[in-house]
Scaffold this active site. Structure first.
Site, short mmCIF file in Angstrom:
data_model
loop_
_atom_site.label_atom_id
_atom_site.label_comp_id
_atom_site.label_asym_id
_atom_site.label_seq_id
_atom_site.Cartn_x
_atom_site.Cartn_y
_atom_site.Cartn_z
N LYS A 88 0.91 -1.36 0.01
CA LYS A 88 0.13 -0.01 -0.02
C LYS A 88 0.99 1.51 -0.10
O LYS A 88 0.44 2.33 -0.68
CB LYS A 88 -1.13 -0.15 1.35
CG LYS A 88 -1.84 -1.14 1.14
CD LYS A 88 -3.35 -0.71 1.38
CE LYS A 88 -4.54 -1.60 0.98
NZ LYS A 88 -4.21 -3.14 1.70
N GLU A 104 -9.92 5.73 3.91
CA GLU A 104 -9.91 4.65 4.89
C GLU A 104 -9.15 3.69 4.80
O GLU A 104 -8.30 3.53 4.02
CB GLU A 104 -11.78 4.27 4.13
CG GLU A 104 -11.19 3.48 2.93
CD GLU A 104 -10.86 4.21 1.49
OE1 GLU A 104 -11.57 5.49 1.40
OE2 GLU A 104 -10.14 3.31 0.70
N SER A 108 1.56 -9.73 -0.93
CA SER A 108 1.47 -8.28 -0.89
C SER A 108 1.93 -7.71 0.49
O SER A 108 1.82 -6.56 0.49
CB SER A 108 -0.15 -8.08 -1.10
OG SER A 108 -0.99 -9.15 -0.52
C1 PLP Z 1 -5.15 -3.98 1.35
C2 PLP Z 1 -4.55 -5.31 0.99
C3 PLP Z 1 -4.87 -6.35 0.24
C4 PLP Z 1 -5.96 -5.93 -0.72
O1 PLP Z 1 -6.02 -4.92 -1.43
P1 PLP Z 1 -5.84 -4.65 -3.02
O2 PLP Z 1 -6.28 -3.39 -3.40
O3 PLP Z 1 -6.83 -5.55 -3.62
O4 PLP Z 1 -4.44 -5.01 -3.07
C5 PLP Z 1 -3.95 -7.43 -0.12
N1 PLP Z 1 -2.97 -7.54 0.71
C6 PLP Z 1 -2.54 -6.75 1.66
C7 PLP Z 1 -1.35 -7.26 2.27
C8 PLP Z 1 -3.24 -5.56 1.93
O5 PLP Z 1 -2.93 -4.92 3.10
#
Ligand code: PLP
Length: 410
Positions: free
Chosen positions: A98, A120, A388
């Site tokens: 993010k 948010e 992610s």
């Molecule tokens: C917020 C988040 C997601 C999901 O959000 P996307 O916008 O679909 O990427 C996935 N993995 C992590 C670690 C997150 O913090």
């Protein structure tokens, strides 16, 4: 500049902010000037090499980019099928992808002369990343968060406050991500003269989905070059990412969209099962609809209102999906799979024990799908997963046994 040499990324969205049938800017009329101001400012910066050079330099020093691509040797050998590689977005400062777009929004806000960032957050990852980026650029920061999530990820709430952000609990409805988004939008409506809305994913009205995708595309650009260098010139056969709004997924896919031989997979949370209210698998069970200013695919109740959602991963519990993901899915370029709470939890524990990496529960969905896929594919194939985020925020929750169940055996 983001993906300027790549075909798909430069073709979408069209001049009206559409990705095929999806997208557009469906916000109240009085917010139109704010969107137009943003589209104009970003449109200029998008072609400014100095803007991207400054962004790169902040990413190197503050974030720790580039993040590596890493082979999951132990799990791959156990499965005996395709090789699994991960893009280590968990190694970003503040623990997830993010911050890629938060730092971008902070730089954009400063160039636009705004003094505050509003957003948010679900699992708190976006809020912490934004608070850090705001502090770095001397901006105020206001983060709206569902009251349920405030309790669930209290460490992230403390981190946001420590970094100087104001945390606003949203108490309506289910008190989770959707309500937090409504609340943040209300705040932006009142404050847009001096504040920028730093949306949490590749969702919302045009130009937000494009801006977030562009800022996240660093993932796929790096990963493609790194993968080619590791394998001596071979692309992955499969690219896998978990999808809520689609920011980490689009960031990763944008490196491979023009490579027709690379299969792209989106993984959605099946939660506790296929019944409406038990999951957040929007692409699998949703229908065309409008949510938070964009026309896309939405999980809906019979009457058409957004359905209640659940997932063990707060960051995946959203009843919508970004318009570009909806288009890629409809066109068949992207295929969609689902992973349940239990399967994600088992994979969380397995990756920790056998690879020494604690993935976010969100990312554990992508990893669970990848292990299933790997077991069914031959060893000469490879799978690249976007890891992610890191799972420190989830450790206590998982070890306690989620939803009051039995403690889990690691
Ligand atoms: C917020 C988040 C997601 C999901 O959000 P996307 O916008 O679909 O990427 C996935 N993995 C992590 C670690 C997150 O913090």
């Amino acid at each position: 500049m983001p993906g300027s040499t790549r075909n798909h990324v430069s073709r979408f969205p069209d001049a009206d902010g559409y990705y095929g049938d999806f997208g557009g800017a469906h916000w109240p009329e009085h917010l139109r000037p704010a969107l137009e101001e943003l589209a104009g400012a970003y449109g200029e910066l998008r072609s400014s090499p100095a803007f991207w050079a400054e962004l790169d330099s902040v990413r190197t020093g503050l974030q720790g980019r580039p993040t590596p691509v890493h082979y999951l040797e132990n799990i791959s050998k156990q499965l005996g099928g395709a090789r699994i590689y991960v893009k280590r977005e968990d190694l970003n400062h503040t623990g997830a992808h993010k911050i890629n777009h938060c730092v971008g929004f902070a730089l954009l806000a400063r160039r636009m002369g705004k003094r505050k960032l509003i957003a948010e957050t679900g699992a708190g990852q976006h809020g912490v990343a934004l608070a850090s980026a705001a502090a770095r650029f001397g901006l105020a920061c206001e983060v709206h968060m569902g009251a349920i999530d405030v309790d669930k990820v209290s460490t992230n709430v403390s981190l946001m406050r420590l970094l100087g952000a104001q945390v606003v609990p949203a108490t309506s409805g289910q008190s989770t991500l959707k309500e937090a988004s409504d609340s943040a939008l209300g705040a932006y409506t009142e404050q847009h003269a001096h504040a920028l809305y730093a949306i949490g994913s590749a969702i919302g009205p045009h130009p937000f989905p494009m801006i977030v995708r562009d800022f996240q595309s660093v993932i796929g650009q790096e990963a493609r070059a790194q993968f080619l260098s590791i394998t001596g010139g071979t692309l992955p056969d499969h690219v896998v990412a978990c999808v809520a709004g689609g920011s980490n997924a689009l960031g990763m896919y944008s490196g491979f969209l023009d490579d027709a031989e690379v299969a792209l997979h989106a993984v959605e949370p099946l939660g506790k099962g296929a019944e409406l209210g038990q999951h957040a698998a929007t692409l699998t069970f949703g229908r065309p609809g409008t949510l938070h200013g964009t026309s896309s695919v939405v999980l809906q109740e019979d009457g058409g209102s957004p359905a209640p959602v659940r997932s063990i991963a707060s960051g995946l519990a959203y009843p919508g999906v970004g318009p570009e993901i909806a288009m890629l899915c409809k066109s068949g370029r992207l295929s969609v799979g689902t992973v349940s709470d239990d399967e994600a939890t088992a994979t969380f524990l397995r990756i920790a024990r056998h690879e020494g990496i604690i993935p976010a529960l969100e990312s554990a969905h992508a990893l669970a799908f990848a292990t299933r896929l790997a077991a069914n594919r031959p060893p000469n194939e490879s799978i690249l997963v976007n890891l992610s985020g890191r799972g420190d925020k989830d450790v206590n929750f998982v070890l306690a046994g989620h939803d009051g169940g039995q403690p889990l055996q690691p």
